[in-house]
Design a protein around this motif. Structure first.
Motif, PDB file in Angstrom:
ATOM      1  N   ALA A  55       0.840  -1.200   0.000  1.00  0.00           N
ATOM      2  CA  ALA A  55       0.000   0.000   0.000  1.00  0.00           C
ATOM      3  C   ALA A  55       0.878   1.254   0.000  1.00  0.00           C
ATOM      4  N   THR A  56       1.966   1.202   0.756  1.00  0.00           N
ATOM      5  CA  THR A  56       2.871   2.358   0.792  1.00  0.00           C
ATOM      6  C   THR A  56       3.512   2.552  -0.573  1.00  0.00           C
ATOM      7  N   ALA A  57       3.984   1.465  -1.168  1.00  0.00           N
ATOM      8  CA  ALA A  57       4.633   1.578  -2.469  1.00  0.00           C
ATOM      9  C   ALA A  57       3.656   2.099  -3.525  1.00  0.00           C
ATOM     10  N   SER A  80       1.046   4.039  -3.020  1.00  0.00           N
ATOM     11  CA  SER A  80       0.833   5.464  -2.750  1.00  0.00           C
ATOM     12  C   SER A  80       1.990   6.306  -3.253  1.00  0.00           C
ATOM     13  N   VAL A  81       3.198   5.850  -2.959  1.00  0.00           N
ATOM     14  CA  VAL A  81       4.385   6.606  -3.357  1.00  0.00           C
ATOM     15  C   VAL A  81       4.453   6.720  -4.884  1.00  0.00           C
ATOM     16  N   PHE A 123       1.877   9.047  -6.233  1.00  0.00           N
ATOM     17  CA  PHE A 123       2.311  10.427  -5.967  1.00  0.00           C
ATOM     18  C   PHE A 123       3.316  10.862  -7.032  1.00  0.00           C
ATOM     19  N   LYS A 148      -4.456  12.818  -1.814  1.00  0.00           N
ATOM     20  CA  LYS A 148      -4.357  12.932  -0.366  1.00  0.00           C
ATOM     21  C   LYS A 148      -5.562  12.295   0.318  1.00  0.00           C
ATOM     22  N   GLN A 170      -5.314   8.511   0.026  1.00  0.00           N
ATOM     23  CA  GLN A 170      -4.272   7.986   0.913  1.00  0.00           C
ATOM     24  C   GLN A 170      -4.696   8.011   2.375  1.00  0.00           C
ATOM     25  N   ILE A 193      -6.731   4.976   2.937  1.00  0.00           N
ATOM     26  CA  ILE A 193      -5.900   3.767   3.032  1.00  0.00           C
ATOM     27  C   ILE A 193      -5.204   3.705   4.389  1.00  0.00           C
ATOM     28  N   ALA A 194      -4.635   4.837   4.789  1.00  0.00           N
ATOM     29  CA  ALA A 194      -3.926   4.881   6.066  1.00  0.00           C
ATOM     30  C   ALA A 194      -4.875   4.547   7.210  1.00  0.00           C
ATOM     31  N   LEU A 237      -5.172   0.849   7.510  1.00  0.00           N
ATOM     32  CA  LEU A 237      -3.944   0.212   7.992  1.00  0.00           C
ATOM     33  C   LEU A 237      -3.639   0.545   9.444  1.00  0.00           C
TER      34      LEU A 237
END
Lengths: 126, 876
Positions: B74-76, B78-79, B82, B104, B107, B110-111, B114
């Protein structure tokens, strides 16, 4: 390929020692720093192309170091490389101008490509 | 050509490029910068699609994963999204900035999924057993909650004790920063292979055991123990058992995954507590959670602490037969010493069967040779294995005692209304205590009678069914931990003792054969949960089977045969594999993916194709990709910059193929309006072209002389296009460099894109092909999309479908392999036109399928031969 000077920043000395050696073998000029403060000193003193920066470090963390590096040298590209998979922290880093946010473990080739990509960008702006 | 758009674009730039007095060099530099951003955008785009497809594979149950996978993917994603937005904003400054806001928002959602930390319901750090009941199970774990309930509500004997709550656990793990550090380690090392798993687990466990307990937690445990001393006797020894939160949810028994420590003296209380908490990261527990899809965070380790019973005999009672759902007799397994002797599978145990009725009756008893027993010294507290001596062959319970246990099991079963698995101990004065009680999962399958020599002569027969089923695999004896590292996928686990720690291999093992143990042990329990057939208590199996290679294990008929006995294997019930798809881990992944993967932005010509309508990361990705292509294409025109303006392809006649040279895509400067194939220096385009023209299109309908003028997207006679006022909406638009091509082709509502990067960085190479639309009604369009997908899958493309939209990707590979993929796509562009019209005709579809296979085969063979002769020439 032109030489590229990178600074690796991580409090895990063993990790950047090994990584540094592997990158040097691939033709990069490598500097090491074990804390955010140490990194800032190198950034101020050295001509660098790319910084590879850990996020979680005791003392000054990676996000703070990123902010200070960007304040010092806005055009210097910073790659975050971290074991800290966190969407919010990653976004904060990207908004502060990090070139990318990579998660450990990362394949050497992938890191190398990223460093090359980041480096090319810097050359374009200059 | 682009007058209308140019006006918009120029006004954004504050005038036309020339008007700002930019020199050709300035414009070229500006273009280079944009091109660089475009390239990076594409890399990020491809990366994002790769991440999404990996997450979807995980969701479909194609591999096991943990929370660290979900978090890092999920982080990858999002990055990378972006980065896509950032690069687009560099290509078209200021134009799409509202995307940052949309991103934003997504994200943050998603955050939120998590970061949803489990929190403790508990307000106390410890609770005495009398204060514990089923209503407190989310504070003390269901194991302790059940015991408290049995003591206070059902009124059966349970040793006095207390529970250390989930609040204590969270204080220990979270407040000290331990949990963060553990997550970091798991992500970096990865827990997916045994060789890495063992050292990783030992490192984490050491970290936990050597960490300092928060003072409040240490004080609370000490004080609860003082109260227990007051109730029993000074310096009373205790048993400490895990009682994990979420243990019994979803039928997850966690059997034997965590540590229990017996005979703990007062000075060892705190260290034993930490050891039990640490056992959450034992290799078998970690493997088990991964396989079952249980997020590590969801398991809060509560610990039960009870006065030791000095057991004369002990064991397990099942209130019904675990191996047959139709059998309601009580099964009591018993051995000398502590119940642990039975549970650990170290010896074969006595079995007593009690039939329900008024009164219940003992109907069977099998007395085994119990050569060893496990005891704890009441004074020194030391626990050890001992030889059983003359007692070995004698019953460990009298008939009356067995019957009494049967009555207790029936009473509990009735009180809770479900089958139960009860651990018990009987002290020297023959009082029975209950130590543990949890729901029992009964299995469907039962014992099978195999007529003699129906499947040949077995290598061995006998033992008891630990877990039903039939499976074949290569025998792999496991004696020490070292043997676990070399355990092969699909191997037959052969062991002497049925130790709980072998459970970590059950994700890999096809079957289990053990010399000792019974169906009541942990290993058998977990084998049943994993659906792995197991035969327990098969004497001398290790010596007899170790070198036998592949065998077929028939746990229903209790026989082991040499080699794969297909006729027997055919009798095995299908393994339930989608159980894990409903795990909590999958639920979290699904929820995260809901914000990432669904694609609602399908039609770039629609009004709704706008930043504010992007609902997921995929929408943003799609939107940015589309816009970046458009923006790059317009550049030359907008800046009146002929070097970067589009050139029309001339192949016999001018065609509706337009090329923009991004970098080094032409052999030399191309003057004027037209470009020829010879002037194009882009390998992917040449390969695509070869496939496109290799076999003349045979219709339907018959193609006229100007056939090639029909652009790819002109594949359909589309009569419903009325409002195409943007000329960009019709034609084939290529952006090329030496190693890269991007083709956008559209004709009204039909569009397709082909994108390829083919150079020396093999890992970054890809060919992607997407298309959507057509002239026929939706059903036929979908059939065609599926048909094309099927052809592409034959050439190892990864294909995803959504309605009449198809997305295919082939990633990573050497150049010649990639170029062949482009030839396939080129062929399909030419030959799938209008076949949507015949898609309902099965005979014709078959005809096309065969023809495509033959013709593509010819094209690839020819290019292969050309490639070979070129290589030979170069070598000569």
């Amino acid at each position: 390929m032109s030489t590229c000077t990178v600074l690796l920043v991580d409090d895990e000395a063993e990790f950047i020692d090994t990584l540094g050696k592997r990158l040097a073998r691939r033709g990069l000029e490598v500097h090491l720093a074990h804390s955010g403060q140490e990194a800032l000193d190198v950034v101020a003193a050295q001509e660098l192309d790319v910084v590879v920066l850990d996020v979680k470090m005791p003392g000054m963390d990676g996000i703070e170091a990123l902010q200070k590096i960007k304040a010092l040298k806005p055009d210097l590209e910073v790659l975050m490389l971290t074991a800290h998979a966190n969407v919010e922290v990653a976004m904060r880093g990207m908004e502060l101008g990090a070139f990318d946010y990579l998660m450990k473990p990362v394949e050497l080739d992938e890191l190398l490509y990223k460093i090359q990509d980041a480096n090319k960008k810097k050359c374009l702006i200059a | 050509m682009f007058t209308r758009l140019k006006t918009i674009f120029s006004s954004l730039l504050g005038g036309d490029g020339r008007g700002q007095g930019l020199s050709d060099e300035d414009i070229l530099a500006e273009f280079r910068k944009r091109y660089h951003n475009f390239r990076l955008l594409l890399t990020a785009n491809k990366k994002t699609l790769g991440i999404m497809s990996e997450m979807e594979q995980a969701l479909r149950g194609q591999f096991v994963f943990g929370m660290s996978f979900v978090r890092s993917q999920a982080t990858a994603a999002s990055v990378n999204v972006f980065r896509i937005v950032k690069h687009l904003s560099e290509i078209a400054p200021g134009k799409y900035d509202s995307l940052f806001e949309r991103l934003k928002d997504i994200q943050a959602q998603i955050a939120a999924v998590l970061d949803r930390q489990p929190h403790s319901e508990a307000t106390e750090l410890t609770l005495p057993l009398e204060a514990v009941g089923r209503e407190t199970s989310d504070q003390v774990g269901s194991k302790m909650a059940n015991l408290g309930d049995i003591m206070t509500r059902v009124g059966l004997p349970v040793p006095p004790g207390f529970a250390i709550t989930s609040l204590a656990y969270y204080r220990f793990m979270n407040d000290t920063g331990l949990q963060d550090e553990i997550n970091r380690l798991i992500q970096v090392v990865g827990s997916d292979d045994q060789a890495k798993l063992l050292p990783l687990c030992s490192q984490i466990q050491q970290m936990i055991v050597s960490a300092e307990l928060p003072q409040s937690v240490a004080d609370a445990i000490t004080s609860a123990y003082k109260d227990l001393e007051a109730k029993t006797m000074p310096a009373v020894h205790v048993s400490m058992r895990s009682s994990a939160l979420g243990e019994d949810a979803l039928g997850q028994s966690f059997a034997g995954q965590f540590r229990s420590v017996l005979g703990v003296s007062p000075e060892d209380l705190l260290i034993a507590y930490k050891e039990i908490v640490a056992s959450k990261y034992s290799p078998q527990a970690v493997t088990y959670r991964l396989a079952k899809g249980i997020p590590s965070e969801d398991v809060a380790m509560c610990v039960g602490c009870m006065a030791m019973i000095h057991a004369r005999s002990g064991g397990v009672a099942y209130s019904r037969n675990p191996l047959s759902i139709r059998d309601d007799e009580v099964y009591i397994h018993s051995a000398w010493g502590l119940a642990k002797t039975v549970v650990d599978g170290a010896v074969s145990s006595d079995l007593f069967v009690v039939r329900r009725g008024d009164p219940p009756a003992l109907v069977e008893s099998h007395i085994s040779l119990k050569d060893r027993l496990f005891v704890c010294d009441p004074v020194a507290g030391v626990c050890r294995n001992e030889e059983a001596g003359p007692l070995a062959g004698q019953p460990s319970l009298t008939d009356e005692e067995a019957l009494e246990l049967g009555r207790i099991a029936i009473a509990l079963d009735k009180a809770y209304g479900e089958p139960l698995d009860i651990e018990w101990a009987m002290d020297e004065s023959r009082r029975i205590f209950l130590l543990q009680c949890r729901p029992l999962q009964q299995m469907e399958a039962g014992r099978a009678e195999r007529p003699e020599s129906q499947f040949g002569k077995p290598l061995m027969s006998g033992g008891v069914t630990g877990s039903p089923g039939i499976a074949a695999g290569k025998v792999h004896p496991v004696r020490r931990d070292m043997d676990m590292l070399t355990f092969p996928e699909g191997g037959v686990l052969l062991c002497s003792e049925a130790l709980p720690r072998w459970a970590t291999l059950l994700g890999k093992a096809s079957a289990v054969v053990s010399e000792r143990g019974s169906s009541a042990g942990h290993l058998a329990n977990v084998a049943r949960e994993f659906g792995v057939p197991a035969i327990m208590g098969l004497t001398n199996a290790v010596a007899a089977l170790s070198d036998k290679g592949v065998v077929t294990v028939d746990a229903d008929g209790l026989g082991i045969y040499a080699g794969r006995v297909e006729a027997l294997l055919a009798l095995a019930p299908p393994r339930d594999t989608d159980q894990a798809l409903h795990s909590p881990m999958h639920a979290i992944l699904r929820e995260v993916l809901d914000h990432i993967a669904p694609l609602s932005m399908l039609d770039p010509t629609a009004q709704e194709f706008a930043p504010e309508n992007c609902k997921t990361l995929h929408d943003i990705t799609r939107f940015c990709h589309e816009k970046s292509v458009v923006e790059m294409f317009r550049f030359g025109q907008d800046f009146h910059f002929s070097k970067r303006a589009s050139k029309q392809l001339k192949y016999r006649v001018p065609m509706k193929w337009f090329f923009v040279n991004l970098d080094d895509g032409f052999v030399s400067d191309v003057k004027g309006k037209y470009v020829t194939m010879e002037q194009i220096a882009c390998d992917p385009v040449h390969a695509l072209w070869e496939g496109f023209v290799a076999v003349p299109w045979k219709g339907p309908p018959p193609v006229d002389a100007a056939g090639f003028m029909h652009i790819v997207a002109h594949s359909t006679v589309n009569r419903n296009i009325a409002h195409v006022d943007d000329e960009y909406a019709q034609g084939n638009y290529f952006m090329i460099s030496n190693h890269y091509m991007c083709l956008s082709s559209r004709f009204g509502y039909h569009f397709c894109t082909v994108e390829a990067l083919v150079d020396e960085r093999e890992n970054e190479n890809y060919v992607s092909f997407q298309f959507k639309g057509g002239a026929a009604e939706l059903d036929r369009r979908m059939r065609r999309a599926r048909f094309v997908a099927e052809v592409l899958e034959n050439y190892s493309f990864q294909v995803e479908m959504q309605g009449d939209e198809m997305r295919a990707m082939y990633a990573k590979g050497p150049m010649d392999v990639m170029l062949d993929r482009l030839r396939v796509v080129g062929y399909l562009l030419m030959h799938t036109r209008q076949i949507d019209m015949v898609m309902t005709n099965d005979a014709l579809v078959n005809h096309y399928r065969q023809r495509f296979a033959t013709e593509i085969g010819d094209i690839l063979r020819e290019s292969g031969e050309k490639h070979m002769s070129q290589v030979m020439r170069e070598m000569a």
